[in-house]
Design an enzyme around this catalytic site. Structure first.
Site, PDB file in Angstrom:
ATOM      1  N   CYS A 164     -53.505  27.038   7.623  1.00 48.45           N
ATOM      2  CA  CYS A 164     -53.104  26.361   8.683  1.00 48.45           C
ATOM      3  C   CYS A 164     -53.133  24.823   7.683  1.00 48.45           C
ATOM      4  CB  CYS A 164     -53.622  26.139   9.325  1.00 48.45           C
ATOM      5  SG  CYS A 164     -52.997  25.400  11.078  1.00 48.45           S
ATOM      6  N   HIS A 199     -51.799  32.321  11.349  1.00 53.65           N
ATOM      7  CA  HIS A 199     -52.743  32.351  11.386  1.00 53.65           C
ATOM      8  C   HIS A 199     -53.051  34.050  11.471  1.00 53.65           C
ATOM      9  CE1 HIS A 199     -54.682  28.765  11.645  1.00 53.65           C
ATOM     10  NE2 HIS A 199     -53.208  28.263  13.060  1.00 53.65           N
ATOM     11  N   GLU A 250     -56.128  35.997  10.818  1.00 53.34           N
ATOM     12  CA  GLU A 250     -57.903  35.002  11.140  1.00 53.34           C
ATOM     13  C   GLU A 250     -57.871  35.452  12.553  1.00 53.34           C
ATOM     14  OE1 GLU A 250     -56.888  30.982  10.922  1.00 53.34           O
ATOM     15  OE2 GLU A 250     -55.857  33.166  10.464  1.00 53.34           O
TER      16      GLU A 250
END
EC number: 6.3.5.3
Length: 1323
Positions: free
Chosen positions: A1156, A1284, A1286
């Protein structure tokens, strides 16, 4: 001052919108940015030398022939958030000659020849926001933008009341000051002040200062002191025994268990679950087992949102986040909610038959503008700060309603409700503020004082229209969430210490530091001595009163011990967070404020004058009975004879904003940051926004399967008929929503009650008392639950003059209930998504009717859609039935019998069942024989109830459980889910179909309102594409097509004897560090917290790490381009540049991951990354909007095998979350694109639900060329991606995953493989 023009300031969409709004006066316009750079007098800076940070600078002037130039820039005397961040970037990047950078917009406008003065004024109003901006026909002068005026002096108010002066004359003078400054002082408070300055020995020898009076007005405003809720009440001549607040406190008195802190702080604290503290210890991310208590709070920010919707709502959310961060000795907001009540939208070209347009005051925003701008403001603050927003509501209402004398009045939300709330976490030992030791330093932490938000506490306490227009504008604040993130990082650093150095903390809200600083020391039984010029302030002309009382946002006040001050300062400097040691606590309970600049003492008061007992308010109210008409459930009274009543009702109800899709309010928000969200609003493979409850995960940690839930309930229209019923139903609706999550028991629920009313309006004071009594003395104690937190807004009316006539709109009594509870099983969160027959076999739909056959239609969406109120509203009639239902539901959560759940609320049973079908992309067949013979009443009443989906094989067990709890008569088996792709929705009685349509048609009608709002606000083509996708019955939805087994760890066969270090890299404004740290920690790495200040100062060297992970967020608030300030601070700093160059180029044992904002950073550092020259940049989304969604990604089979992160995932496609406003991949040149494709660096791309690479929105959420989502370096060791992974490492953090994988996958979902693969590569 240097002046340069820049790039275009208008997108195609924004230009089109302005031309549509100004069609009567403007034929064409264009716009570019202009930059004003204020430098030191001997500076040699020029256009060329500034281009590294201001890349679009042009040396030529922008002034097209034949046009009128209009310049828009920040209001004189203010500093924009953009300026704060841009100047910060310049200073960090080494531009020491730059004092300040400001930006404006230069419009070249072609006005029509016949434009009138009124049309000109109207056209110009669409070019700027009067609250935050100024408009001129020439470039602003230096002094107008960069204020260099002398500081304004202290003002004394001549009351002449000391030494035997005339008290009556003093009272008149104070009345004048009251009106001039907008203090909102009541007559008895004016008398109190006159008495103080007459009889208090230390005061009667002098005149009061403007600082003292303004401070008193803020501290003692209705907003801050809740005078009405603490008042004595007499209703219909009967003196009441309880104040409103005493009745609320009664709930906690009767049920104090599970509540740690109530009424005494910025939020209530509740007992939570066992969990962990996962935080840096001496820089190393570490996990420690401990209880995780949680807190709850809901605020409203109604007045500022009415005046200026974007900043009003932004600072509403920002202020509530600060409340959650300033509990006890420091805490942290975890997840949020947002709610809106406005009058009718009146969307151009989409006006609905129930809507009214009754005008508005000139300086107040329309309902449409509020809903186009306020949600963006609130979401922007949440997004940039890094708080996921996972729940909310939206209601419109504006209706002619009879008064007691039979005449009509307008009731509605011209004074809107903007609710902001959420849950947070706090360590048990920090739940209460510690005593402040005398002599302790008192600190203001966060942003500087600015000339904004003067008198907000008092202004919000007045009915809109009572104050002056200028006071209304002056009272609105501006938000800088990136600054608040910095302050929160300081708080976090203190609270994660073994010994927290913060003794006590308060947020700075209404009244500014004039309220917060005295409150901080008063709570400790102390006084204080402050120095005005030690308060951080960057606007030199501000007067003492303005510095002391302004409501500049993103600030906290706190105390530390003297011996801890240096430690605190070092934390602030690491986080680049401003602070000021503004004074010291004193034993003497006196408040003294000195001003060394003018050698004056603006404040010298005994604390008891400020916090003493001004006369207690007494309220006298009368009950008003209004004539009510029964609602005609046949609808014949409201429709032409040829109309189909049910079809007409369906279309009206599905379009009503309270019922319709809230997608336009949801996808603009980040719902995934932290990676600890187990349930957001979007449900199932098709991501339909129908979830009843929001749920967070307790914490990261092995085996943790618990969390916290929040849900809302409100039934304000019913209050026009019965205030007590409205209040009871709000509580019941909240609980019905909350139990979609697995909560331990009913008595674990705790509520926030937010009361909006106009108690001076005839009948409304009595209604308020009735409603509070209904839940404070009766319902909540009987349910075993309490209301330990809440807020009131007692000025919910709008008055104005239009064409010589006085107009007014008064809101109905509006109680917003928010419920909080621990969750004991994250795998048992029910959603409304109906499961397909093909997946689980035949199922039945069971309706539980908690009203036992009553079908009251008063106050319903159906009645509103026909401009009716009705005479009888739903109510919680049988408490035992309700409690037994909750008991059954909590038991069913321990089974696997329930496949879907949805409560019955706005729109009734028809909407409940339709939304379940929308979420599941299925057809349903329903039979109404067991319900009342009135079909319309049966379908659209909003009595309490719920629908569950149960497999036929489990029906007997479920019915048995309801019967055992005395609920047999409430249970109706009313339908089934259909197999196949037909997806029809039908209702019948006695074998005859009374209504039939298709899922796609009804779903489309339901989504229409959201589509129309997106079409106005965003890229209309993207809005159209999303609308069209609804019609696809064959759409398989999100899916997992994996080439690997998530249960198999790729590191399992390695003898891992160490945990290599990964730098979890962040810059100011980055907010995605927690989930990134956990992903690497859980994969066998040592995660190390590294701030850019560590690298720039030389405290940390990248030579010590095998990997760097650049986190997501908003470095420098994305000013000057996402990731650009971060990257430029590296490229222009020789030591930092060398650190990164060596890491990327001179070692072969390193890897890097940028996600990001980190992806944007890597793309701007591509000159340092070997082989990355052809990488694209990532710029503004094609939708012209922030996108928070779950989307499908595919890892390229060929390229994926060449990346150390994805070699075992190549060819897989699976869902992931995106959360960005600038994610569209754009190449510097066509040759770069060709080189990029030739080298196969296209690693990850967006696919649609058919697993095809796509450019179609929202599957490709940003319009990236070739659907590019992630890129790799030729060596495969460096990966940059916008989505994303994670954030969805925890299985439960995926908004959707197949039910069959609930037990199969264990704690982690498939995306953990990406991080494990890096660990395998390191070896």
């Amino acid at each position: 001052m240097l002046v340069y023009y820049g790039g275009s300031a208008l997108s195609v969409q924004s230009k089109k919108k302005i031309l549509e709004l100004t069609v009567s006066g403007v034929s064409d316009l264009n716009a570019v940015y202009f930059y004003l750079i204020y430098t030191k007098s001997n500076s040699s800076l020029n256009c060329e030398s500034l281009r590294p940070i201001l890349s679009d600078l042009q040396e030529s002037e922008f002034k097209p022939d034949g046009t009128t130039m209009v310049y828009v820039f920040p209001r004189p005397g203010t500093i924009s958030p953009w300026s704060s961040k841009a100047t910060n970037i310049a200073n960090v990047c080494g531009y020491k000659d730059v004092i300040r950078i400001e930006r404006g917009i230069a419009y070249s406008v072609v006005f029509k020849d016949d434009i009138s003065e009124e049309m000109l004024k109207s056209a110009l109003n669409h070019l700027y926001d009067r609250m935050t901006e100024a408009l001129r026909f020439k470039l602003p002068e230096e002094d107008e933008v960069f204020d260099k005026h002398e500081p304004a002096p202290l003002v004394r108010i001549e009351l002449n009341c000391g030494q035997g002066g005339d008290k009556q004359a003093a009272t008149e003078r104070l009345n004048h000051a009251n009106k001039k400054f907008g203090l909102a002082l009541a007559p008895d408070e004016i008398d109190y002040l006159v008495e103080c300055y007459t009889s208090e020995p230390s005061l009667k020898s002098r005149e009061p200062t403007d600082v003292e009076l303004f401070m008193f007005g803020q501290v003692n405003s209705e907003h801050c002191r809740h005078k009405i809720f603490n008042a004595d009440w007499t209703i219909d001549g009967e003196k009441k025994d309880y104040s409103l607040f005493k009745m609320i406190r009664n709930t906690h008195l009767k049920n104090p268990q599970y509540t740690i802190s109530a009424y005494s702080d910025n939020a209530a604290v509740f007992e939570g679950n066992s969990g962990t503290l996962f935080a840096p210890v001496n820089g190393i991310w570490s996990m420690k087992d401990e209880p995780v208590e949680f807190l709850g709070k809901v605020e409203t920010h109604n007045h500022p949102t009415a005046v200026s919707p974007f900043p009003g709502a932004a600072t509403g959310s920002g202020g509530e986040i600060r409340d959650e961060g300033a509990v006890g000795q420091g805490s942290l907001s975890k997840a949020g909610l947002a709610g809106y009540s406005v009058s009718d939208l009146n969307i151009p070209g989409y006006k609905q038959p129930w809507e009214l347009d009754v005008g508005k005051p000139y300086h107040i925003a329309t309902s449409l503008d509020i809903m186009l701008e306020a949600p963006i403001g609130s979401s922007a603050f949440n997004n940039e700060f890094g708080r996921p927003c996972i729940n909310g509501y939206f209601r419109t209402f504006c209706m002619e309603v009879p008064r007691g004398d039979g005449t009509l009045e307008i009731r509605g939300y011209h004074k809107p409700i903007m609710a902001a709330g959420g849950i947070g976490r706090i360590r048990k030992q920090h739940a209460f503020k510690k005593s402040i030791a005398p002599g302790s330093p008192i600190i203001v932490l966060g942003g500087p004082a600015l000339l904004v938000g003067l008198g907000g506490g008092a202004a919000s306490s007045m009915n809109a229209g009572e104050g002056s227009e200028e006071l209304d504008f002056a009272s609105v604040q501006r938000g800088n969430p990136e600054m608040q993130r910095r302050a929160q990082m300081v708080i976090d650093a203190c609270t994660t210490m073994d010994e927290n150095i913060i003794q006590s903390i308060h947020d700075v809200g209404a009244g500014g530091v004039s309220n917060a600083l005295p409150e901080l020391v008063h709570d400790a039984g102390l006084g204080a001595r402050f120095e005005l010029r030690d308060i951080p302030c960057i606007e030199p002309s501000m007067s003492p009163m303005q510095i002391w009382c302004c409501e500049s946002q993103e600030r906290y006040v706190l105390s530390v011990k003297s011996e801890d001050l240096d430690t605190f300062k070092s934390i602030c400097e690491r986080e680049r967070c401003p602070y000021g040691v503004v004074g010291y606590s004193t034993v003497e309970q006196r408040l003294i404020l000195t001003d060394r600049l003018y050698n004056t003492t603006p404040i010298d008061l005994p604390m008891e004058v400020l916090f003493g007992k001004p006369p207690k308010m007494s309220r006298v109210a009368e009950t008003q009975t209004i004539p009510l008409s029964k609602f005609d459930s046949s609808l014949k009274s409201y429709l032409a004879p040829s109309s189909d009543p049910i079809l007409d009702a369906v279309e009206r109800v599905l379009r009503m904003p309270a019922v319709a899709s809230k997608s336009f309010l949801i996808t603009i928000g980040d719902r995934s940051v932290t990676g600890l969200i187990a349930r957001d609003q979007m449900v199932g493979p098709w991501q339909v926004p129908v979830a009843d409850v929001g749920v967070t995960v307790t914490s990261y940690g092995k085996g943790i399967n618990t969390g916290e839930a929040l849900a809302m309930g409100e039934k304000p229209i019913s209050a026009l008929v019965s205030a007590a019923a409205s209040a009871r139903m709000a509580v019941a609706e909240c609980i019905m929503n909350l139990v979609a999550a697995s909560i331990p028991a009913l008595d674990r629920i705790r509520l926030s009650a937010n009361w909006m009313a106009a108690p001076s309006h005839p009948g409304e004071g009595a209604k308020l008392y009735e409603a509070v009594q209904a839940i404070g003395l009766e319902l909540c104690p009987s349910l075993g639950i309490s209301i330990p937190v809440g807020k009131d807004s007692m000025s919910m009316s709008m008055k104005w003059n239009e064409d010589g006539r006085e107009k007014s709109v008064t809101a109905p009594l509006s109680l917003i209930i928010t419920g909080f509870s621990p969750v004991d099983d994250l795998y048992s969160i029910w959603t409304p998504q109906l499961r397909k027959v093909e997946d689980i076999g035949s199922t039945s739909l069971i309706f539980i009717d908690l009203a036992n056959g009553k079908q009251r239609l008063g106050g319903s969406i159906l009645a509103q859609s026909y401009k009716q109120l009705g005479d009888e509203v739903p109510d919680l009639d049988n408490l035992d039935t309700f409690k037994n239902f909750i008991n059954v539901i909590t038991q069913l959560h321990k089974t696997n019998y329930i496949q879907a759940y949805h409560d019955k609320s706005d729109g009734g049973l028809f909407v409940t069942l339709s939304e379940m079908a929308f979420a599941g992309h299925v057809g349903i067949e329903c039979e109404l024989d067991s319900l009342s013979s009135d079909n319309i009443a049966a379908l659209f009443n909003e009595e309490l109830g719920a629908v569950i989906q149960v497999c036929d094989r489990d029906i007997a067990k479920v019915l048995e459980l309801f019967a055992a709890n005395g609920l047999s008569t409430c249970v109706h088996r009313i339908g089934k889910v259909l197999s196949g792709q037909a997806q029809t929705i039908s209702f019948s009685r006695s074998g005859k179909i009374i209504f039939k349509s298709t899922r796609s048609k009804l779903h489309g009608i339901w989504h229409e309102t959201s589509y129309k709002m997106q079409e106005i606000r965003d890229n209309p083509e993207c809005a159209r594409q999303e609308m069209e996708n609804i019609a696809d019955n064959n759409d398989p939805g999100l899916g997992y097509h994996l080439t690997f087994d998530p249960n198999v760890s790729v590191t399992a066969d390695l003898a891992l004897t160490s945990r290599p270090k990964v730098a979890i890299l962040r810059e100011q404004g980055v907010n995605g560090y927690l989930e990134m740290a956990y992903a690497f920690y859980a994969s066998g790495f040592t995660a190390v917290d590294v701030h850019m200040t560590d690298i720039l100062s030389g405290r940390v060297h990248l030579d010590d790490f095998v990997g760097i992970a650049a986190c997501g967020g908003f470095s420098y608030g994305d000013v000057l381009g996402s990731g650009n300030g971060w990257a430029t601070s590296i490229l222009l700093h020789e030591d930092a540049r060398n650190e990164f160059y060596r890491f990327f180029n001179e070692r072969k044992d390193t890897f890097g991951l940028g996600i990001c904002n980190g992806c944007q950073l890597f793309s701007r550092l591509k000159s340092l990354i070997p082989g990355a020259k052809s990488w694209p940049m990532f710029t503004f989304n094609e939708s012209a909007q922030y996108e928070g969604r779950a989307v499908m990604l595919k890892i390229d089979e060929t390229s994926g095998s060449k990346s150390i992160f994805t070699e075992s995932m190549a060819g897989s496609s699976l869902p992931v979350v995106v959360a960005h406003g600038e994610g569209r991949a754009v190449f510097d040149s066509e040759s770069d694109y060709e080189q990029f494709k030739k080298e196969g660096l296209d690693l990850i791309y967006y696919v649609n639900n058919y697993n095809e690479r796509t450019s179609r929105y929202p599957f490709n959420p940003n319009g990236s060329r070739d659907a590019i989502a992630g890129v790799r370096s030729p060596c495969g060791r460096f990966l940059a991606m916008m989505p994303h992974p994670e954030r969805v490492v925890l299985k439960v953090a995926n908004s959707y995953y197949p039910h069959s994988k609930a037990s199969e996958w264990g704690v982690h979902g498939p995306w953990i493989r990406l991080f494990q693969s890096a660990r395998k590569w390191v070896g």
